[in-house]
Design a protein around this motif. Structure first.
Motif, mmCIF file in Angstrom:
data_model
loop_
_atom_site.group_PDB
_atom_site.id
_atom_site.type_symbol
_atom_site.label_atom_id
_atom_site.label_comp_id
_atom_site.label_asym_id
_atom_site.label_seq_id
_atom_site.Cartn_x
_atom_site.Cartn_y
_atom_site.Cartn_z
ATOM 1 N N LEU A 1 0.825 -1.205 0.000
ATOM 2 C CA LEU A 1 0.000 0.000 0.000
ATOM 3 C C LEU A 1 0.861 1.257 0.000
ATOM 4 O O LEU A 1 1.714 1.440 0.874
ATOM 5 N N ILE A 2 0.600 2.140 -0.951
ATOM 6 C CA ILE A 2 1.357 3.381 -1.078
ATOM 7 C C ILE A 2 0.628 4.512 -0.339
ATOM 8 O O ILE A 2 1.166 5.122 0.578
ATOM 9 N N HIS A 3 -0.589 4.792 -0.789
ATOM 10 C CA HIS A 3 -1.443 5.803 -0.153
ATOM 11 C C HIS A 3 -2.882 5.338 -0.237
ATOM 12 O O HIS A 3 -3.231 4.515 -1.082
ATOM 13 N N TYR A 4 -3.724 5.910 0.609
ATOM 14 C CA TYR A 4 -5.140 5.653 0.498
ATOM 15 C C TYR A 4 -5.914 6.894 0.942
ATOM 16 O O TYR A 4 -5.324 7.844 1.498
ATOM 17 N N SER A 5 -7.202 6.878 0.694
ATOM 18 C CA SER A 5 -8.026 8.050 0.984
ATOM 19 C C SER A 5 -9.414 7.586 1.370
ATOM 20 O O SER A 5 -9.924 6.603 0.819
ATOM 21 N N TYR A 6 -10.036 8.281 2.288
ATOM 22 C CA TYR A 6 -11.408 7.924 2.646
ATOM 23 C C TYR A 6 -12.425 8.973 2.213
ATOM 24 O O TYR A 6 -13.557 8.990 2.683
ATOM 25 N N GLY A 7 -12.002 9.843 1.316
ATOM 26 C CA GLY A 7 -12.966 10.773 0.748
ATOM 27 C C GLY A 7 -12.278 11.898 0.019
ATOM 28 O O GLY A 7 -11.050 12.083 0.142
ATOM 29 N N ALA A 8 -13.029 12.665 -0.720
ATOM 30 C CA ALA A 8 -12.477 13.779 -1.484
ATOM 31 C C ALA A 8 -11.708 14.721 -0.559
ATOM 32 O O ALA A 8 -12.193 15.084 0.518
ATOM 33 N N GLY A 9 -10.515 15.067 -0.956
ATOM 34 C CA GLY A 9 -9.669 15.961 -0.183
ATOM 35 C C GLY A 9 -8.872 15.289 0.914
ATOM 36 O O GLY A 9 -8.011 15.912 1.545
ATOM 37 N N ASN A 10 -9.132 14.005 1.173
ATOM 38 C CA ASN A 10 -8.432 13.285 2.238
ATOM 39 C C ASN A 10 -7.300 12.449 1.668
ATOM 40 O O ASN A 10 -7.411 11.875 0.588
ATOM 41 N N LEU A 11 -6.205 12.361 2.402
ATOM 42 C CA LEU A 11 -5.088 11.529 1.998
ATOM 43 C C LEU A 11 -4.452 10.910 3.235
ATOM 44 O O LEU A 11 -4.203 11.622 4.223
ATOM 45 N N GLN A 12 -4.205 9.612 3.162
ATOM 46 C CA GLN A 12 -3.553 8.891 4.251
ATOM 47 C C GLN A 12 -2.315 8.176 3.718
ATOM 48 O O GLN A 12 -2.313 7.666 2.596
ATOM 49 N N ILE A 13 -1.294 8.111 4.523
ATOM 50 C CA ILE A 13 -0.047 7.473 4.120
ATOM 51 C C ILE A 13 -0.141 5.970 4.342
ATOM 52 O O ILE A 13 -0.618 5.519 5.390
ATOM 53 N N GLY A 14 0.318 5.234 3.354
ATOM 54 C CA GLY A 14 0.339 3.786 3.464
ATOM 55 C C GLY A 14 1.665 3.271 3.987
ATOM 56 O O GLY A 14 2.328 3.918 4.795
ATOM 57 N N ASP A 15 2.075 2.109 3.483
ATOM 58 C CA ASP A 15 3.265 1.439 4.003
ATOM 59 C C ASP A 15 4.544 1.790 3.243
ATOM 60 O O ASP A 15 5.635 1.715 3.803
ATOM 61 N N VAL A 16 4.425 2.157 1.971
ATOM 62 C CA VAL A 16 5.600 2.470 1.153
ATOM 63 C C VAL A 16 5.389 3.798 0.432
ATOM 64 O O VAL A 16 5.362 3.863 -0.795
ATOM 65 N N PRO A 17 5.252 4.911 1.148
ATOM 66 C CA PRO A 17 4.871 6.185 0.531
ATOM 67 C C PRO A 17 6.013 6.992 -0.083
ATOM 68 O O PRO A 17 5.757 7.929 -0.849
ATOM 69 N N ASP A 18 7.271 6.634 0.234
ATOM 70 C CA ASP A 18 8.395 7.471 -0.180
ATOM 71 C C ASP A 18 8.483 7.585 -1.692
ATOM 72 O O ASP A 18 8.493 6.582 -2.401
ATOM 73 N N GLY A 19 8.578 8.825 -2.167
ATOM 74 C CA GLY A 19 8.689 9.076 -3.597
ATOM 75 C C GLY A 19 7.354 9.234 -4.295
ATOM 76 O O GLY A 19 7.327 9.454 -5.508
ATOM 77 N N TYR A 20 6.281 9.135 -3.546
ATOM 78 C CA TYR A 20 4.940 9.224 -4.131
ATOM 79 C C TYR A 20 4.106 10.289 -3.424
ATOM 80 O O TYR A 20 4.151 10.407 -2.202
ATOM 81 N N LYS A 21 3.336 11.006 -4.214
ATOM 82 C CA LYS A 21 2.278 11.859 -3.687
ATOM 83 C C LYS A 21 0.971 11.362 -4.272
ATOM 84 O O LYS A 21 0.952 10.636 -5.268
ATOM 85 N N ALA A 22 -0.124 11.753 -3.628
ATOM 86 C CA ALA A 22 -1.431 11.357 -4.149
ATOM 87 C C ALA A 22 -2.410 12.481 -3.874
ATOM 88 O O ALA A 22 -2.205 13.306 -2.971
ATOM 89 N N THR A 23 -3.450 12.503 -4.675
ATOM 90 C CA THR A 23 -4.484 13.503 -4.465
ATOM 91 C C THR A 23 -5.837 12.907 -4.824
ATOM 92 O O THR A 23 -5.994 12.239 -5.842
#
Lengths: 108, 112
Positions: B45-67
């Motif tokens: 898991l890199i990133h996850y989100s539970y709704g518009a505008g929300n962002l949560q960090i996963g297990d391997v987030p380095d080098g990645y952004k998400a929106t």
């Protein structure tokens, strides 16, 4: 940390035969999901279980949270069953931990 | 039936390149996830989100952004791609954390 061990890592079957894949967990898990990654790389949902067993065609899965394992049985294997099978377990909250997969090759 | 789509399906870029992977789900699910899958490994898991505008960090987030711009759309951004990010990327959605996840078809990214 949470560990999910899948076995075997690779499996060869002849058409018409069957076998079982296994997923062992190191801690109590809330649910398990089984997938197949096909030759095109797509992940196909097979089963989602929070307990007990489910069956769909030639596939059957069981989940025993207390004994910390899940199995996926394939019977009458067909060529199109070839692929990599993953189990994924839900530990709580958002956390889903995947096994490393079993590569299945079905040959004529 | 649940539907998760990803684009592009294949992408080749060079080291230092800027890449955006797109995911859209029409399930009205709250949760969306980005994973990477490498040979011999399960999905991570890199990133996850539970709704518009929300962002949560996963297990391997380095080098990645998400929106997460809308409930339907979740983007994974690699602003300075590196060869170690060559992988198969899967997007998924689920109604909540205690429900099964539905996966997209995957995006194969190669960083030269």
């Amino acid at each position: 940390g949470d560990q999910v061990e899948q076995s075997p890592s690779a499996l060869s079957l002849h058409e018409g035969t069957g076998s079982a894949l296994r997923c062992n967990f190191t801690t109590t898990m809330r649910a398990v999901q089984w997938f197949r990654k096909n030759s095109r790389g797509s992940l196909i949902n097979l089963f989602y279980l929070a307990s007990g067993t489910k069956e769909n065609g030639r596939l059957k899965s069981a989940f025993d949270s207390k004994e910390r394992y899940s199995t996926l049985h394939i019977r009458d294997a067909q060529l199109e069953d070839s692929g990599t099978y993953f189990c994924a377990v839900r530990t709580g909250g958002y956390k889903v931990v995947f096994g490393s997969g079993t590569r299945l090759l079905v040959s004529p | 039936e649940a539907a998760v789509t990803q684009s592009p399906r294949n992408k080749v870029t060079v080291t230092g390149g800027n890449v955006t992977l797109s995911c859209r789900q029409t399930n009205s699910h709250n949760y969306m996830y980005w994973y990477r899958q490498d040979t011999g490994h399960g999905l991570r898991l890199i990133h996850y989100s539970y709704g518009a505008g929300n962002l949560q960090i996963g297990d391997v987030p380095d080098g990645y952004k998400a929106t997460r711009t809308t409930q339907e759309d979740f983007f994974l951004l690699l602003e300075l791609a590196s060869p170690s990010q060559t992988s198969l990327y899967f997007c998924a959605s689920s109604p909540g954390t205690n429900y099964e996840q539905y996966f997209g078809p995957g995006t194969r990214l190669t960083v030269l």
